[in-house]
Design an enzyme around this catalytic site. Structure first.
Site, PDB file in Angstrom:
ATOM      1  N   LEU A  13     -19.839  -0.117  14.764  1.00  0.00           N
ATOM      2  CA  LEU A  13     -19.054  -0.379  15.973  1.00  0.00           C
ATOM      3  C   LEU A  13     -19.552   0.407  17.178  1.00  0.00           C
ATOM      4  O   LEU A  13     -19.091   0.172  18.287  1.00  0.00           O
ATOM      5  CB  LEU A  13     -17.576  -0.030  15.729  1.00  0.00           C
ATOM      6  CG  LEU A  13     -16.849  -0.870  14.688  1.00  0.00           C
ATOM      7  CD1 LEU A  13     -15.407  -0.405  14.550  1.00  0.00           C
ATOM      8  CD2 LEU A  13     -16.895  -2.345  15.057  1.00  0.00           C
ATOM      9  N   LYS A  37     -24.615  14.699  11.253  1.00  0.00           N
ATOM     10  CA  LYS A  37     -24.205  13.514  10.498  1.00  0.00           C
ATOM     11  C   LYS A  37     -24.550  13.818   9.044  1.00  0.00           C
ATOM     12  O   LYS A  37     -25.712  13.691   8.640  1.00  0.00           O
ATOM     13  CB  LYS A  37     -24.936  12.268  11.000  1.00  0.00           C
ATOM     14  CG  LYS A  37     -24.406  10.955  10.446  1.00  0.00           C
ATOM     15  CD  LYS A  37     -25.135   9.782  11.090  1.00  0.00           C
ATOM     16  CE  LYS A  37     -24.678   8.449  10.492  1.00  0.00           C
ATOM     17  NZ  LYS A  37     -23.359   8.020  10.960  1.00  0.00           N
TER      18      LYS A  37
END
Length: 219
Positions: A13, A37
């Site tokens: 997204l 991450k």
């Protein structure tokens, strides 16, 4: 240090798009930044420059530092636990939490971002989801949604789940989806149902300026 967990209401997204813009805007204000991450799947070691870790490293001004941004990298474009298993590895939530806490504990920056993998309820290990990692870290959440038809249901559901686990949502970012309804109209609709948390628009344009988001989060 201001630290936030960047989560999505679903997959692909624009979490990294938002994170990179936020990092660049903060650096433009002469703020120190860093990003982490903890696990990434769909990583092609033959072309690391197109990966999410490389995009984050570039936004940090350290384009060759992608290995430190994401220490656990897997090739298969699958949920992290499945991608790890395909390479003979097993992901454990305790290890992911430890990785994040060690990284956070060693940062001395104005803005630190931890970016999840997939959506709020996406599996991270065989027994735990992205939300379990978020709860373990307890960071304020920057929740990224799309602007596609149906995003209202996905966003409101994610908000309910995140808040039910005791997490604070610092801001919602509506990332523009391709071939979707008008972005401004979508945000206006979302604001009618969610009044407690600021909602910021994130156009897909590469030059999107996230300065208002920096101001919102850091003052």
């Amino acid at each position: 240090m201001n630290a936030f967990f960047i989560a999505g209401t679903g997959t692909d997204l624009g979490k990294t798009h938002v994170a990179c813009a936020l990092l660049r805007a903060a650096r433009a204000r002469d703020l120190s930044v860093d990003a982490f991450k903890p696990v990434v799947s769909g990583f092609d070691p033959a072309a690391p420059e197109v990966s999410d870790p490389a995009r984050l490293a570039d936004a940090l001004g350290r384009p060759n530092d992608w290995a430190r941004v994401s220490p656990r990298r897997y090739r298969a474009p699958l949920a992290p636990n499945l991608a790890a298993r395909a390479e003979g590895d097993i992901l454990r939530m305790a290890d992911l939490v430890a990785d994040c806490r060690t990284w956070l504990g060693s940062r001395a920056v104005d803005l630190a971002l931890v970016e999840g993998a997939g959506g709020v309820m996406s599996p991270m290990t065989d027994e735990a989801t992205n939300l379990d990692l978020m709860v373990a870290l307890g960071l304020p959440v920057l929740l990224v949604a799309g602007s596609y038809l149906g995003t209202a249901s996905h966003l409101l559901t994610a908000l309910e789940v995140v808040r039910a686990r005791g997490l604070a949502v610092a801001a919602i970012v509506t990332s523009e989806s391709l071939d979707a309804p008008n972005l401004d109209q979508t945000i206006e609709m979302l604001r009618a149902f969610e009044r407690a948390t600021p909602i910021v628009a994130a156009p897909r344009a590469a030059e999107w300026d996230a300065a208002p988001l920096v101001e919102l989060l850091l003052g």
